[in-house]
Design a protein around this motif. Structure first.
Motif, PDB file in Angstrom:
ATOM      1  N   SER A  30       0.860  -1.184   0.000  1.00  0.00           N
ATOM      2  CA  SER A  30       0.000   0.000   0.000  1.00  0.00           C
ATOM      3  C   SER A  30       0.889   1.225   0.000  1.00  0.00           C
ATOM      4  O   SER A  30       1.882   1.270   0.725  1.00  0.00           O
ATOM      5  N   LYS A  67      -0.805  -6.638  16.044  1.00  0.00           N
ATOM      6  CA  LYS A  67      -2.069  -5.932  15.812  1.00  0.00           C
ATOM      7  C   LYS A  67      -1.781  -4.446  15.901  1.00  0.00           C
ATOM      8  O   LYS A  67      -1.934  -3.833  16.959  1.00  0.00           O
ATOM      9  N   ILE A  68      -1.305  -3.890  14.781  1.00  0.00           N
ATOM     10  CA  ILE A  68      -0.958  -2.478  14.705  1.00  0.00           C
ATOM     11  C   ILE A  68      -1.453  -1.917  13.382  1.00  0.00           C
ATOM     12  O   ILE A  68      -1.871  -2.660  12.493  1.00  0.00           O
ATOM     13  N   SER A  69      -1.382  -0.603  13.252  1.00  0.00           N
ATOM     14  CA  SER A  69      -1.960   0.051  12.081  1.00  0.00           C
ATOM     15  C   SER A  69      -1.096  -0.002  10.833  1.00  0.00           C
ATOM     16  O   SER A  69      -1.556   0.383   9.757  1.00  0.00           O
ATOM     17  N   VAL A  70       0.131  -0.458  10.922  1.00  0.00           N
ATOM     18  CA  VAL A  70       1.002  -0.520   9.744  1.00  0.00           C
ATOM     19  C   VAL A  70       0.433  -1.539   8.757  1.00  0.00           C
ATOM     20  O   VAL A  70       0.267  -2.715   9.088  1.00  0.00           O
ATOM     21  N   GLN A  71       0.124  -1.083   7.543  1.00  0.00           N
ATOM     22  CA  GLN A  71      -0.525  -1.934   6.546  1.00  0.00           C
ATOM     23  C   GLN A  71       0.422  -2.882   5.826  1.00  0.00           C
ATOM     24  O   GLN A  71       0.042  -3.985   5.458  1.00  0.00           O
ATOM     25  N   GLN A  73       2.897  -5.393   6.008  1.00  0.00           N
ATOM     26  CA  GLN A  73       3.498  -6.361   6.927  1.00  0.00           C
ATOM     27  C   GLN A  73       3.854  -7.611   6.122  1.00  0.00           C
ATOM     28  O   GLN A  73       2.971  -8.275   5.595  1.00  0.00           O
ATOM     29  N   LYS A 124       5.407   1.623   6.895  1.00  0.00           N
ATOM     30  CA  LYS A 124       4.219   2.469   6.888  1.00  0.00           C
ATOM     31  C   LYS A 124       3.854   2.863   5.451  1.00  0.00           C
ATOM     32  O   LYS A 124       4.738   3.104   4.616  1.00  0.00           O
ATOM     33  N   THR A 125       2.570   2.944   5.180  1.00  0.00           N
ATOM     34  CA  THR A 125       2.055   3.267   3.845  1.00  0.00           C
ATOM     35  C   THR A 125       2.639   4.577   3.320  1.00  0.00           C
ATOM     36  O   THR A 125       2.991   4.671   2.149  1.00  0.00           O
TER      37      THR A 125
END
Length: 134
Positions: A30, A67-71, A73, A124-125
């Motif tokens: 992303s 379980k984190i916001s980084v898309q 992975q 990170k996106t």
């Protein structure tokens, strides 16, 4: 600099910003782009692009299901670790997709990173850039 070849699979645009999905090998990255298909010729589905991100932007986790916001992975295996006094270079491989991460040597020691460790690389996106694949 990590530079991978990919194909644009999806583009969502709103108010001059696009969320772009790019497939590189078996992973879909992303990326946030400050352009749209109307303002940038390379932003077209099925178009070849380069996926670019700095080694210093690759976060390493031994938690294989964070379980984190980084898309972005990606499951990797540590190919090699080159420890320095302040910084360490971690070479990662997943099938044919190879990238590098540069983290502090303190973090490398805290994670006890070794060759053949299973890890997750997180990017990170907004740290993933795209360019035309010329």
């Amino acid at each position: 600099m990590n530079v991978l070849k990919g194909i644009i699979t999806e583009i969502q645009s709103h108010e001059g910003i696009s969320l772009v999905k790019v497939k590189s090998h078996d992973f879909v990255f992303s990326s946030i782009v400050l352009d749209t298909p109307d303002t940038a010729d390379y932003l077209k589905e099925n178009k070849a692009v380069k996926v670019i991100f700095k080694e210093t932007e690759v976060i390493i986790s031994k938690d294989l299901n964070p379980k984190i916001s980084v898309q972005n992975q990606i499951a990797y295996v540590v190919k090699s670790v080159k420890k320095g006094i302040l910084l360490s270079q971690i070479n990662l491989i997943a099938d044919k997709l190879e990238i590098q991460s540069i983290i502090t040597s303190n973090a490398c020691e805290q994670l006890d990173l070794k060759e053949n460790d299973n890890v997750i690389a997180l990017i990170k996106t907004n740290e993933v850039s795209l360019s035309a694949d010329d």
